[in-house]
Design a protein around this motif. Structure first.
Motif, PDB file in Angstrom:
ATOM      1  N   TRP A 173      44.699  42.554  28.684  1.00  0.00           N
ATOM      2  CA  TRP A 173      44.197  43.289  30.220  1.00  0.00           C
ATOM      3  C   TRP A 173      44.998  44.325  30.855  1.00  0.00           C
ATOM      4  O   TRP A 173      46.215  44.247  31.586  1.00  0.00           O
ATOM      5  N   VAL A 366      38.127  49.101  32.433  1.00  0.00           N
ATOM      6  CA  VAL A 366      38.984  47.767  32.401  1.00  0.00           C
ATOM      7  C   VAL A 366      38.220  46.580  33.395  1.00  0.00           C
ATOM      8  O   VAL A 366      38.819  45.592  33.251  1.00  0.00           O
ATOM      9  N   ASP A 368      35.149  46.366  33.961  1.00  0.00           N
ATOM     10  CA  ASP A 368      34.434  45.464  33.282  1.00  0.00           C
ATOM     11  C   ASP A 368      34.620  44.821  32.381  1.00  0.00           C
ATOM     12  O   ASP A 368      34.421  43.605  32.013  1.00  0.00           O
ATOM     13  N   ALA A 369      35.847  44.381  31.066  1.00  0.00           N
ATOM     14  CA  ALA A 369      36.176  43.895  30.419  1.00  0.00           C
ATOM     15  C   ALA A 369      36.990  42.865  31.150  1.00  0.00           C
ATOM     16  O   ALA A 369      37.182  41.493  30.641  1.00  0.00           O
ATOM     17  N   GLY A 372      34.120  40.138  31.902  1.00  0.00           N
ATOM     18  CA  GLY A 372      33.730  39.173  30.873  1.00  0.00           C
ATOM     19  C   GLY A 372      34.629  38.217  30.402  1.00  0.00           C
ATOM     20  O   GLY A 372      34.213  37.023  29.801  1.00  0.00           O
ATOM     21  N   HIS A 373      36.833  38.287  30.418  1.00  0.00           N
ATOM     22  CA  HIS A 373      36.690  37.098  30.337  1.00  0.00           C
ATOM     23  C   HIS A 373      36.457  36.050  31.818  1.00  0.00           C
ATOM     24  O   HIS A 373      36.720  34.985  31.509  1.00  0.00           O
TER      25      HIS A 373
END
Length: 391
Positions: A173, A366, A368-369, A372-373
């Protein structure tokens, strides 16, 4: 989602952990989520611009010789804050002290947690010869991260090192960059005048014309950052070294580099102006898990010289956006800077390539990522969160 962020640092502190947590909070709010922060008390002046969210401050102490760097003390407030807030997921920012306590509290409360690895604590322990050093730090980190559902590493080098020391599962990340704030268009004649140079920079023979090339460092001034490696650079003809930041090593560095200019902490739009007004950016510390200042320099269209270690390896394409050099070697930094000083066209080429390389790495992407995690670990949790049970 309700997200409890337990962090080793938060504004008004100025460092990489505090900055990334603030950007995470801003993104969660923008996406309609509900964050809460638990952080150590700070000696800094409160910032009116901070988001209006619940922030629980816990008692803290300064590190010996570095009182402005605060470490949160063990307290029941962490578990109490989690019980009251009833989060869906716990975000642990650089867990080692306060956030490590958060990891264990979340495990006891059966809350899924994501650990964000940001600080090379084993490297610092070895550098400062603290206690049993690196081995003890890795044992503690295995215990802390073992209490979480997932560890996120900011760079491939860091992810590889974590896995090699038995920490996992690890996923990548990275960090975002504000390419609107950090922009070559922010280059300022007025800033350049403050460091006693002509506004147009220069290259070979610049000193004779009175046009210095500005070489800058931005970051904490602590021994492990090895800013002392810039001493030979500060004596180059036609070069002005500008140091932005503060910390316990500042007084010693000022004595060692009397020709350099020390500007102290610079933040916000003023920092963006300073970055864009540099001709070359140099980062000297070899213990960076990511190195946000390298990315901000690249977004500002400035060529970068950095150590071939840790986070910069993912960020800098040596010979394309700057140079990766042998860590802790003053001669390697001197050679790379001297080449860029002598070649304005190469500086422009590297700067343009650097800007293009990071322009799409937005904090929104990043962020939004990261969400997601969060969703992954909530789904994978074998015990429903308190909010889910209440529903």
């Amino acid at each position: 989602m309700r997200v409890a962020i337990i962090t080793e640092s938060y504004p008004p502190d100025v460092n990489g952990v505090a900055h990334s947590v603030l950007r995470t909070v801003e993104h969660l709010l923008a996406r309609g989520h509900e964050p809460m922060v638990v952080a150590p008390t700070s000696l800094g002046t409160p910032r009116a611009s901070l988001p209006d969210i619940p922030v629980v401050r816990v008692p803290s102490v300064g590190l010996p010789g570095y009182p402005s760097f605060r470490v949160g003390l063990p307290t029941r407030r962490v578990a109490g804050a989690l019980r009251r807030f009833r989060p869906d997921v716990v975000h642990l920012a650089s867990p080692f002290a306060l956030a490590a306590q958060g990891a264990f509290a979340a495990a006891r409360l059966q809350l899924p947690a994501v650990a964000i690895y940001q600080t090379d604590v084993p490297g610092f322990a070895g550098f400062y010869k603290l206690g049993a050093g690196r081995a003890a730090a890795w044992r503690w980190l295995r215990r802390v991260h073992g209490a979480t559902a997932r560890t996120l590493a900011p760079s491939s080098a860091t992810a590889t090192e974590l896995a090699a020391h038995g920490i996992g599962p690890v996923q990548l990340w990275p960090r975002g960059v504000d390419a609107v704030r950090f922009d070559p268009a922010k280059r300022s004649d007025a800033f350049r005048a403050t460091v006693a140079v002509a506004p147009d920079g220069g290259g070979a023979g610049a000193a004779a014309a009175g046009h210095d090339v500005i070489v800058g460092y931005v970051g904490r001034l602590a021994p492990e950052k090895r800013v002392d490696l810039l001493e030979p650079v500060s004596n180059l003809p036609g070069v002005k070294v500008v140091i932005i930041g503060d910390g316990p090593a500042r007084a010693a560095l000022e004595r060692q580099m009397p020709r350099a200019q020390f500007l102290g902490e610079v933040v916000g739009d003023d920092l963006a102006t300073a970055f864009a007004s540099l001709d070359i950016f140099v980062h000297t510390g070899a213990h960076e898990t990511f190195c946000q200042t390298v990315q901000e320099a690249m977004a500002s269209g400035v060529p970068v010289v950095a150590p071939a270690a840790g986070g910069p390896v993912d960020l800098v394409r040596s010979g394309v956006t700057g140079y990766l050099v042998t860590p802790d070697d003053p001669g390697a930094y001197l050679t790379a800077v001297r080449e860029l000083v002598s070649d304005p066209a190469l500086r422009r080429s590297f700067g343009d390539a650097g800007r293009a390389a990071v322009a799409g790495r937005s904090w929104a992407a990043v962020g939004d990522a990261l969400i997601g995690h969060y969703r992954d670990v909530v789904r994978a949790s074998s015990v429903a969160s308190p909010v889910e049970r209440a529903a």
